[in-house]
Design a protein around this motif. Structure first.
Motif, mmCIF file in Angstrom:
data_model
loop_
_atom_site.group_PDB
_atom_site.id
_atom_site.type_symbol
_atom_site.label_atom_id
_atom_site.label_comp_id
_atom_site.label_asym_id
_atom_site.label_seq_id
_atom_site.Cartn_x
_atom_site.Cartn_y
_atom_site.Cartn_z
ATOM 1 N N SER A 30 0.815 -1.206 0.000
ATOM 2 C CA SER A 30 0.000 0.000 0.000
ATOM 3 C C SER A 30 0.851 1.258 0.000
ATOM 4 C CB SER A 30 -0.919 0.004 1.223
ATOM 5 O OG SER A 30 -0.145 -0.009 2.420
ATOM 6 N N TYR A 31 2.158 1.109 0.172
ATOM 7 C CA TYR A 31 3.037 2.275 0.163
ATOM 8 C C TYR A 31 4.426 1.856 -0.295
ATOM 9 C CZ TYR A 31 5.127 0.419 4.420
ATOM 10 O OH TYR A 31 5.775 -0.386 5.319
ATOM 11 N N SER A 32 5.251 2.836 -0.605
ATOM 12 C CA SER A 32 6.637 2.578 -0.979
ATOM 13 C C SER A 32 7.528 3.654 -0.376
ATOM 14 C CB SER A 32 6.805 2.556 -2.501
ATOM 15 O OG SER A 32 6.519 3.823 -3.048
ATOM 16 N N VAL A 33 8.744 3.279 -0.039
ATOM 17 C CA VAL A 33 9.751 4.208 0.481
ATOM 18 C C VAL A 33 11.006 4.039 -0.366
ATOM 19 C CG1 VAL A 33 11.164 4.898 2.443
ATOM 20 C CG2 VAL A 33 8.819 4.084 2.818
ATOM 21 N N GLU A 34 11.523 5.147 -0.860
ATOM 22 C CA GLU A 34 12.690 5.087 -1.735
ATOM 23 C C GLU A 34 13.731 6.108 -1.290
ATOM 24 O OE1 GLU A 34 12.618 4.490 -6.291
ATOM 25 O OE2 GLU A 34 12.719 6.656 -5.992
ATOM 26 N N THR A 35 14.980 5.678 -1.255
ATOM 27 C CA THR A 35 16.097 6.552 -0.897
ATOM 28 C C THR A 35 16.988 6.740 -2.115
ATOM 29 O OG1 THR A 35 16.076 5.791 1.398
ATOM 30 C CG2 THR A 35 18.081 6.869 0.618
ATOM 31 N N GLU A 36 17.388 7.972 -2.359
ATOM 32 C CA GLU A 36 18.257 8.265 -3.500
ATOM 33 C C GLU A 36 19.459 9.074 -3.051
ATOM 34 O OE1 GLU A 36 17.281 9.696 -7.895
ATOM 35 O OE2 GLU A 36 17.388 11.413 -6.526
ATOM 36 N N VAL A 37 20.633 8.687 -3.518
ATOM 37 C CA VAL A 37 21.868 9.437 -3.292
ATOM 38 C C VAL A 37 22.358 9.923 -4.648
ATOM 39 C CG1 VAL A 37 24.235 9.367 -2.445
ATOM 40 C CG2 VAL A 37 22.456 8.054 -1.275
ATOM 41 N N LYS A 38 22.649 11.213 -4.749
ATOM 42 C CA LYS A 38 23.050 11.789 -6.030
ATOM 43 C C LYS A 38 24.315 12.631 -5.879
ATOM 44 C CE LYS A 38 19.894 13.516 -8.764
ATOM 45 N NZ LYS A 38 18.873 14.428 -9.369
ATOM 46 N N LEU A 39 25.251 12.466 -6.814
ATOM 47 C CA LEU A 39 26.454 13.273 -6.896
ATOM 48 C C LEU A 39 26.353 14.144 -8.138
ATOM 49 C CD1 LEU A 39 29.149 10.523 -6.148
ATOM 50 C CD2 LEU A 39 27.990 12.025 -4.513
ATOM 51 N N LEU A 40 26.680 15.442 -8.001
ATOM 52 C CA LEU A 40 26.562 16.381 -9.113
ATOM 53 C C LEU A 40 27.838 17.196 -9.262
ATOM 54 C CD1 LEU A 40 23.804 16.752 -7.042
ATOM 55 C CD2 LEU A 40 22.907 17.567 -9.229
ATOM 56 N N THR A 41 28.161 17.568 -10.493
ATOM 57 C CA THR A 41 29.326 18.424 -10.710
ATOM 58 C C THR A 41 29.044 19.864 -10.303
ATOM 59 O OG1 THR A 41 28.648 18.815 -13.015
ATOM 60 C CG2 THR A 41 30.180 16.989 -12.596
ATOM 61 N N ASP A 42 27.762 20.208 -10.171
ATOM 62 C CA ASP A 42 27.361 21.547 -9.737
ATOM 63 C C ASP A 42 25.956 21.426 -9.166
ATOM 64 O OD1 ASP A 42 26.935 24.221 -9.293
ATOM 65 O OD2 ASP A 42 27.385 24.873 -11.340
ATOM 66 N N GLN A 43 25.772 21.912 -7.940
ATOM 67 C CA GLN A 43 24.457 21.824 -7.293
ATOM 68 C C GLN A 43 23.598 22.984 -7.787
ATOM 69 O OE1 GLN A 43 23.391 19.385 -4.764
ATOM 70 N NE2 GLN A 43 21.547 20.282 -5.607
ATOM 71 N N ARG A 44 22.755 22.716 -8.779
ATOM 72 C CA ARG A 44 21.938 23.771 -9.371
ATOM 73 C C ARG A 44 20.458 23.435 -9.307
ATOM 74 N NH1 ARG A 44 24.357 27.579 -13.905
ATOM 75 N NH2 ARG A 44 26.491 27.723 -13.120
ATOM 76 N N THR A 45 19.661 24.477 -9.105
ATOM 77 C CA THR A 45 18.215 24.373 -9.190
ATOM 78 C C THR A 45 17.706 25.646 -9.837
ATOM 79 O OG1 THR A 45 18.260 23.169 -7.103
ATOM 80 C CG2 THR A 45 16.113 23.849 -7.933
ATOM 81 N N ARG A 46 16.741 25.502 -10.723
ATOM 82 C CA ARG A 46 16.273 26.632 -11.522
ATOM 83 C C ARG A 46 17.432 27.286 -12.260
ATOM 84 N NH1 ARG A 46 11.104 27.118 -10.475
ATOM 85 N NH2 ARG A 46 10.944 28.930 -11.843
#
Length: 293
Positions: A30-46
């Motif tokens: 009835s539910y799911s839990v997901e963990t994500e680890v991400k590496l980026l060359t530049d931390q950008r948003t918008r």
């Protein structure tokens, strides 16, 4: 007064994408839990850099219930020079409800808040023209809350965010006018900003439009366009565009994305880094690799 720039950035708009699809795909729970680890060359948003054009790391835990309830807790590394006095990370918490058909019309509503532990700056909220001196110096934090609305059809997703908090990531009279006064050689724009009086940015709007084109079973082309209109501060209005390729291989998600922010007032996006002044709104190719558990 070295408080860093106003980086007008919100990843909140992308928080709700994919939650419902993952929950509906899981027919045995009835539910799911997901963990994500991400590496980026530049931390950008918008399109704008939180990490002062340097590599960054993200850790996200996502929860989705078959009823459509969704939640996210995300930690991202940031620069203490971009966000003055920060402890080097920010925390984003969000919850909401998503419904509809992931392959057809789908909708979502939610609330989100982001926190910048330790990050704050002092800046003037007024300017005395007769004496030529700043006045009413106050302390401002970057913490911000949002309302989120999502509308999509198939591979096309649109998201709208409204700023519910008094200021938007430090954007207010002290943040916008004060930053221009601090870094600009010509104070004219800053004085025009102060002349409008003391205002906040509550009610500002941000919007994003994403379109994903499957190229094969493992590769997707992503097109993005975003816009932000900061209430009472037209100097902070901006847009961003990007084109990226997403690829799945060896259990990892690989991304190459060329980001192109377009800002109206460059002074708001300049950071003093030692003896140099760096800009965080330049075009750039951002590479990332992520693993989900």
């Amino acid at each position: 007064m070295n408080k860093g720039p106003l980086v007008f950035l919100v990843s909140t708009g992308a928080l709700f994408g994919g939650f419902a699809a993952r929950a509906q795909a899981d027919e045995t729970a009835s539910y799911s839990v997901e963990t994500e680890v991400k590496l980026l060359t530049d931390q950008r948003t918008r399109g704008l850099s939180d990490s002062l054009n340097r590599p960054g790391v993200q850790l996200a835990v996502q929860f989705a219930h078959e009823s459509g309830l969704i939640a996210l807790a995300q930690l991202s590394t940031i620069s203490s020079k971009v966000y003055t006095g920060s402890e080097g990370y920010n925390v984003l918490l969000a919850t909401g409800w998503r419904f509809g058909d992931p392959d057809g019309w789908h909708y979502g509503v939610g609330l989100a808040s982001e926190f910048f532990p330790g990050a704050k700056f002092d800046s003037p909220y007024g300017f005395d023209v007769s004496t030529g001196t700043p006045t009413d110096v106050r302390t401002t934090k970057y913490n911000t809350s949002y309302g989120v609305l999502e509308l999509g059809w198939g591979a096309l997703d649109a998201r709208f965010l409204n700023v519910l908090s008094k200021n938007y990531r430090g954007a207010g009279t002290g943040g916008v006018c004060g930053q221009m006064l601090a870094v600009s050689a010509d104070p004219t724009k800053a004085l025009e900003c102060y002349a409008r009086g003391d205002h906040d940015a509550r009610g500002s709007w941000l919007a994003d439009l994403d379109y994903r084109i499957p190229l094969d079973g493992k590769t997707t082309l992503k097109l993005h366009a975003g816009i932000q209109r900061i209430r009472n501060f037209k100097e902070a209005n901006a847009s961003d565009y990007s084109i990226g390729v997403l690829h799945k291989r060896w259990g990892f998600d690989w991304t190459a994305e060329y980001v192109m922010p377009k800002t109206r007032t460059r002074e708001l996006f300049q950071v003093v880094d030692g003896t140099k002044v760096r800009e965080v709104d330049g075009n750039r190719l951002v590479l990332a690799v992520a693993r989900k558990f």
